[in-house]
Design an enzyme around this catalytic site. Sequence first.
Site, short mmCIF file in Angstrom:
data_model
loop_
_atom_site.label_atom_id
_atom_site.label_comp_id
_atom_site.label_asym_id
_atom_site.label_seq_id
_atom_site.Cartn_x
_atom_site.Cartn_y
_atom_site.Cartn_z
N THR A 46 -26.03 10.96 63.79
CA THR A 46 -26.06 12.67 63.52
C THR A 46 -27.17 13.39 64.11
O THR A 46 -27.88 12.46 64.63
CB THR A 46 -26.55 12.81 62.02
OG1 THR A 46 -25.60 12.24 61.28
CG2 THR A 46 -26.93 14.70 62.08
N THR A 81 -30.59 12.81 58.92
CA THR A 81 -29.47 12.37 59.20
C THR A 81 -29.22 11.14 58.30
O THR A 81 -29.89 10.95 57.73
CB THR A 81 -29.65 11.36 60.85
OG1 THR A 81 -31.27 10.75 60.70
CG2 THR A 81 -30.05 12.92 61.99
N ASP A 139 -22.80 14.96 54.30
CA ASP A 139 -24.44 15.61 54.14
C ASP A 139 -24.10 17.50 54.64
O ASP A 139 -24.10 18.53 54.85
CB ASP A 139 -25.50 15.31 54.29
CG ASP A 139 -26.00 14.24 55.35
OD1 ASP A 139 -24.75 13.65 56.31
OD2 ASP A 139 -26.92 13.91 55.69
N GLY A 180 -24.75 10.09 54.56
CA GLY A 180 -24.83 11.64 53.56
C GLY A 180 -24.33 11.57 52.59
O GLY A 180 -25.05 12.70 51.49
N1 GLY Z 1 -25.27 12.33 58.00
C1 GLY Z 1 -24.04 12.10 58.31
C2 GLY Z 1 -23.00 11.93 57.65
O1 GLY Z 1 -23.26 11.12 56.36
O2 GLY Z 1 -21.79 12.24 58.13
#
Ligand code: GLY
Length: 368
Positions: free
Chosen positions: A220, A271, A251, A274
């Site tokens: 991310t 990042t 997230d 999530g």
């Molecule tokens: N932090 C990125 C996801 O979990 O999609």
Amino acid sequence: MHNLRRAMIDRQHESRRSFLKKASLAGVGASLVGGASASTASAAAGAAGSGAAQGPVVVSSLNGREAAQRAIEIMQDGGSALDGAIAGVNLVEEDPDDITVGYGGIPNEDGVVQLDAAVMDGPTHRAGSVAALEGIKYPSRVARLVMERTDHALLVGQGAQDFAKMHGFPIENLLTERARELWVEWKETLSTEDDYLPPHDIDDENIGAIMQDATRHYGTIHCSALDPNGNLGSVTTTSGLFYKIPGRVGDSPIIGAGLYCDNEVGAAGSTGRGEANLQNLTSYLIVERMRMGDTPEAACLYACRRIDEKTKMARLRNDRGEPNFNVRFYAISKQGEVGGAQLRGADDRMIAADASGVREIDLAYLYE
Ligand code: GLY
């Protein structure tokens, strides 16, 4: 070596090479690239300011070197913190070689790239986000339009795409040949351990996906900025978990989880896994901890401890009882101090930038 692992390593090397080139072109000294120790992270970027707000200052995940530089330039040209952060991450969203964000992102289980993004604007305390958006190269720009041109905060799936189309965004094939080949390889080597879980108890250990599986990532980009007027803006954008269940939303587009921004206090974003962040609304927590006086780094470490405490399921802990996944946090205070932390890993870094250049600084951590 597995193609995916090779792709990630190549990308890191390429990114570092181009950063070093840019750093020397911009006259940024090599000592700035060396980074600070975790304990001095705040002070290192705090060169960007302590006391009164002294933007422009930017924090980003490590894949945001060029993004941070762009954000600084935009703010130096009079753009707001949010203008800078979005223009910065657009570089990564359009980069086919970053397989964790936007165009070129690794697709879901069905081979479809589904993107999540959110933005938050400090001065107006508005937010906008999109989730499971297909066919649009710049989800962060669509998230901004959700914020500015609707009375809503989150649009998902087909509705988000229709909204983007209404505003003139072209629908594009985001699946690059490289990402498609990696997806096919993954599909052809599927193990019995995926994201579907059979009924299980809190104590069941060997259930579901292996969190440390090197072929699955939650890459991310997060970028938060403080502009010269002392205003904050944040953006997080991602293609999400590699090969995710179609429709899975992480997230990144959830305000308070993937990012949060309070113009009186600071901004934070994340990042990594999530799901852990969604269960703890940790970016919100970080900003609230800064409100109580924590430095950005201390607030990020507090968030890591919260996730550690709240990870109850045995399948999410390793032999030593530690969480077997990672989440990283990046934060910036209203005063321009910066810092970050992660659950696991002793030698990871983040990006901090100000008018004097772009630096890598160490992330504090809970577990090696
Ligand atoms: N932090 C990125 C996801 O979990 O999609």
